[in-house]
Design an enzyme around this catalytic site. Structure first.
Site, PDB file in Angstrom:
ATOM      1  N   LYS B 165       0.814  -1.212   0.000  1.00  0.00           N
ATOM      2  CA  LYS B 165       0.000   0.000   0.000  1.00  0.00           C
ATOM      3  C   LYS B 165       0.853   1.271   0.000  1.00  0.00           C
ATOM      4  O   LYS B 165       0.486   2.265  -0.629  1.00  0.00           O
ATOM      5  CB  LYS B 165      -0.933  -0.009   1.215  1.00  0.00           C
ATOM      6  CG  LYS B 165      -2.101   0.939   1.035  1.00  0.00           C
ATOM      7  CD  LYS B 165      -3.185   0.701   2.059  1.00  0.00           C
ATOM      8  CE  LYS B 165      -4.299   1.738   1.891  1.00  0.00           C
ATOM      9  NZ  LYS B 165      -5.325   1.611   2.941  1.00  0.00           N
ATOM     10  N   MET B 485     -20.606 -36.547 -13.506  1.00  0.00           N
ATOM     11  CA  MET B 485     -19.328 -37.162 -13.878  1.00  0.00           C
ATOM     12  C   MET B 485     -18.783 -37.995 -12.722  1.00  0.00           C
ATOM     13  O   MET B 485     -18.189 -39.055 -12.921  1.00  0.00           O
ATOM     14  CB  MET B 485     -18.329 -36.080 -14.296  1.00  0.00           C
ATOM     15  CG  MET B 485     -17.100 -36.621 -14.960  1.00  0.00           C
ATOM     16  SD  MET B 485     -17.502 -37.653 -16.391  1.00  0.00           S
ATOM     17  CE  MET B 485     -17.278 -36.493 -17.734  1.00  0.00           C
TER      18      MET B 485
HETATM   19  C1  TPP Z   1     -13.768 -27.193  -7.985  1.00  0.00           C
HETATM   20  C2  TPP Z   1     -13.986 -28.626  -8.307  1.00  0.00           C
HETATM   21  N1  TPP Z   1     -14.315 -29.509  -7.346  1.00  0.00           N
HETATM   22  C3  TPP Z   1     -14.530 -30.797  -7.651  1.00  0.00           C
HETATM   23  C4  TPP Z   1     -14.394 -31.251  -8.932  1.00  0.00           C
HETATM   24  C5  TPP Z   1     -14.612 -32.735  -9.261  1.00  0.00           C
HETATM   25  N2  TPP Z   1     -15.754 -32.876 -10.166  1.00  0.00           N
HETATM   26  C6  TPP Z   1     -15.610 -33.042 -11.497  1.00  0.00           C
HETATM   27  S1  TPP Z   1     -17.050 -33.121 -12.303  1.00  0.00           S
HETATM   28  C7  TPP Z   1     -17.932 -32.999 -10.869  1.00  0.00           C
HETATM   29  C8  TPP Z   1     -19.419 -33.009 -10.874  1.00  0.00           C
HETATM   30  C9  TPP Z   1     -20.032 -31.881 -11.612  1.00  0.00           C
HETATM   31  O1  TPP Z   1     -21.425 -31.926 -11.438  1.00  0.00           O
HETATM   32  P1  TPP Z   1     -22.372 -31.036 -12.343  1.00  0.00           P
HETATM   33  O2  TPP Z   1     -21.893 -29.630 -12.357  1.00  0.00           O
HETATM   34  O3  TPP Z   1     -23.776 -31.240 -11.920  1.00  0.00           O
HETATM   35  O4  TPP Z   1     -22.120 -31.602 -13.807  1.00  0.00           O
HETATM   36  P2  TPP Z   1     -22.567 -32.997 -14.457  1.00  0.00           P
HETATM   37  O5  TPP Z   1     -21.386 -33.896 -14.431  1.00  0.00           O
HETATM   38  O6  TPP Z   1     -23.717 -33.541 -13.664  1.00  0.00           O
HETATM   39  O7  TPP Z   1     -22.953 -32.636 -15.838  1.00  0.00           O
HETATM   40  C10 TPP Z   1     -17.073 -32.895  -9.782  1.00  0.00           C
HETATM   41  C11 TPP Z   1     -17.515 -32.799  -8.377  1.00  0.00           C
HETATM   42  C12 TPP Z   1     -14.020 -30.310  -9.911  1.00  0.00           C
HETATM   43  N3  TPP Z   1     -13.829 -30.635 -11.186  1.00  0.00           N
HETATM   44  N4  TPP Z   1     -13.851 -29.002  -9.592  1.00  0.00           N
END
Ligand code: TPP
Ligand code: MG
Lengths: 166, 588
Positions: B165, B485
């Site tokens: 700062k 996923m």
């Molecule tokens: C910040 C973060 N935390 C955890 C993950 C692990 N992760 C990958 S895909 C997923 C699920 C995503 O769910 P959604 O947004 O509903 O998408 P969908 O697969 O159902 O289309 C997770 C938890 C990640 N990629 N990023």
């Protein structure tokens, strides 16, 4: 197929002597799981604030290639030279060895130091500090001999290295 | 010339103006108030107030990726800086040029555990391309200009500038951009002599060649994509794109095999596997692309064109490495191909395409759309149909999960810089703020965030930002009520034990939209889908379209972790026979 043999390489870097530069180099090794066997750093061009880092590392040829490319990519790194790959080079280490004792062992320590061309840089009635320079093996051998003769402390640098010839 | 003296905060704004910056994404706090004061006093730079610093960085990424310009971020010290870390890491992994200013406690307090002090340069060292801690106002202008050079040259990436700062208040001298160049950092952009000729002979000799192109082509600018397209046409060879490279080559082109890799096209992965020459342009043989390394393209010679020497021979040993800017190398390849009057081996190429076309016949993206439940694939195909009819340019962002892979598979990308997805880091919560950044840069475009319900919740505070600036983004939620996923991997690898992957207690997305001043829409049956999409696109302001899709749909094709390109699962019927090796189990 790629060779999986572990090789040891001495790398010589020129870097900007700025805050954090060493952390960047070390962080790269730890973050990517590379080995550091030894490391020495000092400013070699005070006018331009440039330091030399000598790092001895080991890995498969593919890892060594990665290490060099990753180092070269760091913004404050000016150059990376692989002394091991580029031709003959001289390498030296320096150690200071403290030996405490009296009588016959003290004389023996002095005698061996003389053979190794180690110099006493400090002496009292009961102790010596020897300075020795040489290859890593020579320094190792000296330390091994001093241990039974009352060695209490040792400080040593990493490898310093420079290419032979012009 | 008279010296221009001003305080550090004014120096920053002045330097940004001279760098041609028009937009800053940020969030204020005590350690950056002098900079905010300078922003207040001028009209050239527009500040977009995010609702969390992570959102600000993703918005800047969206801005950068859709324009090719640097995304600029301003956050306060301590928590402001730590909140920015995910975005910075995301930008590093995907090679996005970002300059991020972080406030810092005054120099004399650094190291004292002062209020809102964090070791920002320490924390961000591994997640930036480079970072700076400015110690004197006289260094401000030089460091800012240098940061722009570092962020944009070579392989682009994020740069953090930490500004105590007292440096913001202290007076220093301004220097213009032209007087600053980093004294040692100067990446090679021109290929070494002879390399291009060597590549040309390999290209001409190939019988089963394939172009494998990635985000590096997009980073090299739109002209590089045009040259690539011409080169692919001149040779008649197939071209597959990585997740980051979608749009580098027109997706509808008959020579395009679409995306390759873990959820890539059957024909693309098989063509890679069987090829005798892979020409990798601006991609990095990432583990999502190669699958099992020792079975990767066993018979192919490999040419790798990349600006980053550390990308060469990292995962896969290549036969010819060409270090340089993809645009320049592609220009030389195209010129050389024409000048030498090179021709593909016609008979071999015809055979090659014959094999590829039989793989295409498998129609790996087929799915069955019933009467009652919306399939995600169908929702995206209808979305694409509506985008095609709209006169506006469409830009797509995504979150992370199945919906992201389906978007990559079922949407079509004809041009570079139209597709923004978190590839390297896979950051849930990326798509909404990124869409805001894209729309700020392209006010008249149609910007859609293809989202998952779980990802959306990760940065939904940015709805408030979109409302404030009347940014008319469309959030197209493929709502399966699952972290789809994760559920898919649990089904395939963990015996269907669905630990914590059900997204319970979801909000009513229509009401959620309305309470932020957005429009909320919902489709629950295939019959309602087209109306909802049409309405979403026709609505002036920001919209959430909650598309309630099949809950248990899996994303295919899929190369299970640790498997080779030739071991793809094409659909539910393959699932039972799949056994993932124990080596594969440990992979992510
Ligand atoms: C910040 C973060 N935390 C955890 C993950 C692990 N992760 C990958 S895909 C997923 C699920 C995503 O769910 P959604 O947004 O509903 O998408 P969908 O697969 O159902 O289309 C997770 C938890 C990640 N990629 N990023
Ligand atoms: Mg979901």
């Amino acid at each position: 197929m790629q060779s999986q043999t572990i090789e040891r390489h001495t790398l010589s870097l020129l870097v900007d002597n700025e805050p954090g530069v060493l952390a960047r180099v070390i962080g790269l090794f730890s973050g990517r799981g590379y080995n550091i066997e030894s490391l020495t750093v000092a400013e070699v061009n005070p006018a331009e604030h440039i330091s030399r880092i000598i790092v001895v590392t080991s890995g498969t040829p593919m890892i060594i290639e990665q290490i060099k490319a990753q180092l070269d990519r760091l913004v404050p790194v000016h150059s990376v030279n692989d002394l091991t790959a580029e031709g003959p080079f001289v390498a030296r280490e320096l150690a200071m060895v403290k030996v405490v004792g009296k009588g016959e062992t003290r004389v023996e320590a002095l005698r061996i130091a003389d053979v190794f061309r180690a110099r006493p840089v400090d002496s009292t009635i009961e102790s010596f500090v020897f300075e020795i320079t040489g290859s890593g093996e020579k320094v190792d051998a000296f330390i091994d001999l001093m241990r039974p003769l009352g060695m209490t402390d040792v400080a040593r640098t990493g490898s310093l290295a420079i290419a032979r010839g012009r | 010339m008279t010296e221009e003296r001003m305080n550090g905060a004014a120096l920053i704004i002045r330097a940004l103006q001279d760098q041609g910056v028009d937009t800053i994404f940020g969030y204020p706090g005590g350690a950056v108030l002098p900079i905010y004061d300078e922003i207040f006093k001028q009209n050239q730079l527009r500040h977009i107030l995010a609702r969390q610093e992570g959102g600000a960085v993703h918005s800047a990424e969206g801005y950068a990726r859709s324009t090719g310009k640097v995304g600029v971020v301003l956050v306060t010290s301590g928590p402001g800086a730590t909140n920015a870390v995910t975005g910075l890491t995301d930008a590093l992994m995907d090679s996005i040029p970002i300059v991020c200013f972080t406030g810092q406690v005054p120099t004399h307090l650094i190291g004292n555990d002062a209020f809102q002090e964090a070791d920002t340069t320490g924390i961000t060292r591994p997640c930036t391309k480079h970072n700076y801690l400015i110690k004197s106002p006289d260094d401000v202008a030089r460091v800012v200009h240098e940061a722009f050079q570092v962020a944009t040259s070579g392989r682009p990436g994020p740069v953090v500038i930490d500004v105590p700062k007292d440096v913001q208040f202290g007076e220093g001298t301004y220097v213009p951009p032209t007087s600053v160049r980093h004294r040692s950092y100067n990446p090679q952009t021109e290929p070494s002599p002879g390399k291009v000729d060597e590549a040309l002979s390999m290209l001409a000799a190939a019988k089963k060649p394939i172009f494998y192109v990635g985000g590096g082509v997009i980073n090299a600018g739109p002209a590089a994509s045009e040259t690539l397209t011409k080169l692919v046409h001149a040779t008649g060879y197939p071209c597959t794109q990585t997740l980051m490279g979608l749009g580098a080559f027109p997706g509808s082109d008959p020579l395009s095999l679409g995306m390759l890799g873990m959820h890539g096209m059957y024909e693309a992965n098989l063509a890679m596997h069987q090829s005798d020459l892979i020409v990798c342009v601006g991609a990095r043989f990432d583990d999502r692309v190669t699958g099992r390394l020792d079975a990767f393209a066993p018979n192919a010679k490999k040419i790798h064109i990349d600006i980053d020497p550390s990308s060469i021979n990292k995962n896969v040993r290549v036969d010819l490495a060409i270090i340089g800017d993809c645009g320049i190398v592609l220009d030389q390849l195209l010129d050389g191909w024409k000048a030498k009057k090179l021709k593909a081996d016609g008979a071999a190429l015809a055979d090659w395409w014959k094999s590829i076309n039989t793989w295409r016949e498998r129609k790996c993206l087929n799915y069955i759309q019933g009467k009652d439940i919306i399939k995600p694939q169908y929702a995206l195909q209808r979305l694409q149909a509506h985008l095609d009819k709209d006169p506006r340019e469409a830009f797509i962002t995504t979150e992370v999960g199945q919906h992201q892979m389906w978007a990559a598979q079922y949407l079509k990308f004809e041009k570079p810089n139209r597709w923004m997805t978190s590839g390297g880091l896979g950051t849930m919560g990326y798509g909404l703020p990124a869409a805001i950044g894209v729309q700020i840069a392209h006010p008249d475009a149609l910007v859609v965030d293809v989202s998952g319900e779980a990802s959306f919740l990760m940065n939904m505070q940015e709805m408030s930002c979109a409302a404030q600036y009347k940014v008319p983004i469309k959030v197209f939620i493929l709502n399966n009520e699952w972290m789809g996923m994760v559920r898919q991997w649990q089904e395939l690898l963990h015996g269907g034990r669905y630990a914590e992957s059900y997204t319970a207690s979801l909000p009513d997305f229509v009401k959620l939209a309305e309470c932020f001043g957005w429009t909320g829409l919902r489709a629950t049956t295939p019959g309602e889908l087209d109306d909802v999409i049409a309405k979403m696109i026709a609505t002036d302001g920001p919209v959430i379209a909650d598309i309630c899709i099949a809950k248990d749909e899996n994303c295919f094709p899929m190369i299970p972790s640790g498997a080779a390109h030739c071991d793809m699962l094409l659909g539910p019927s393959d699932e039972n026979q799949s056994s993932v090796s124990s080596d594969g189990m440990v992979l992510v």
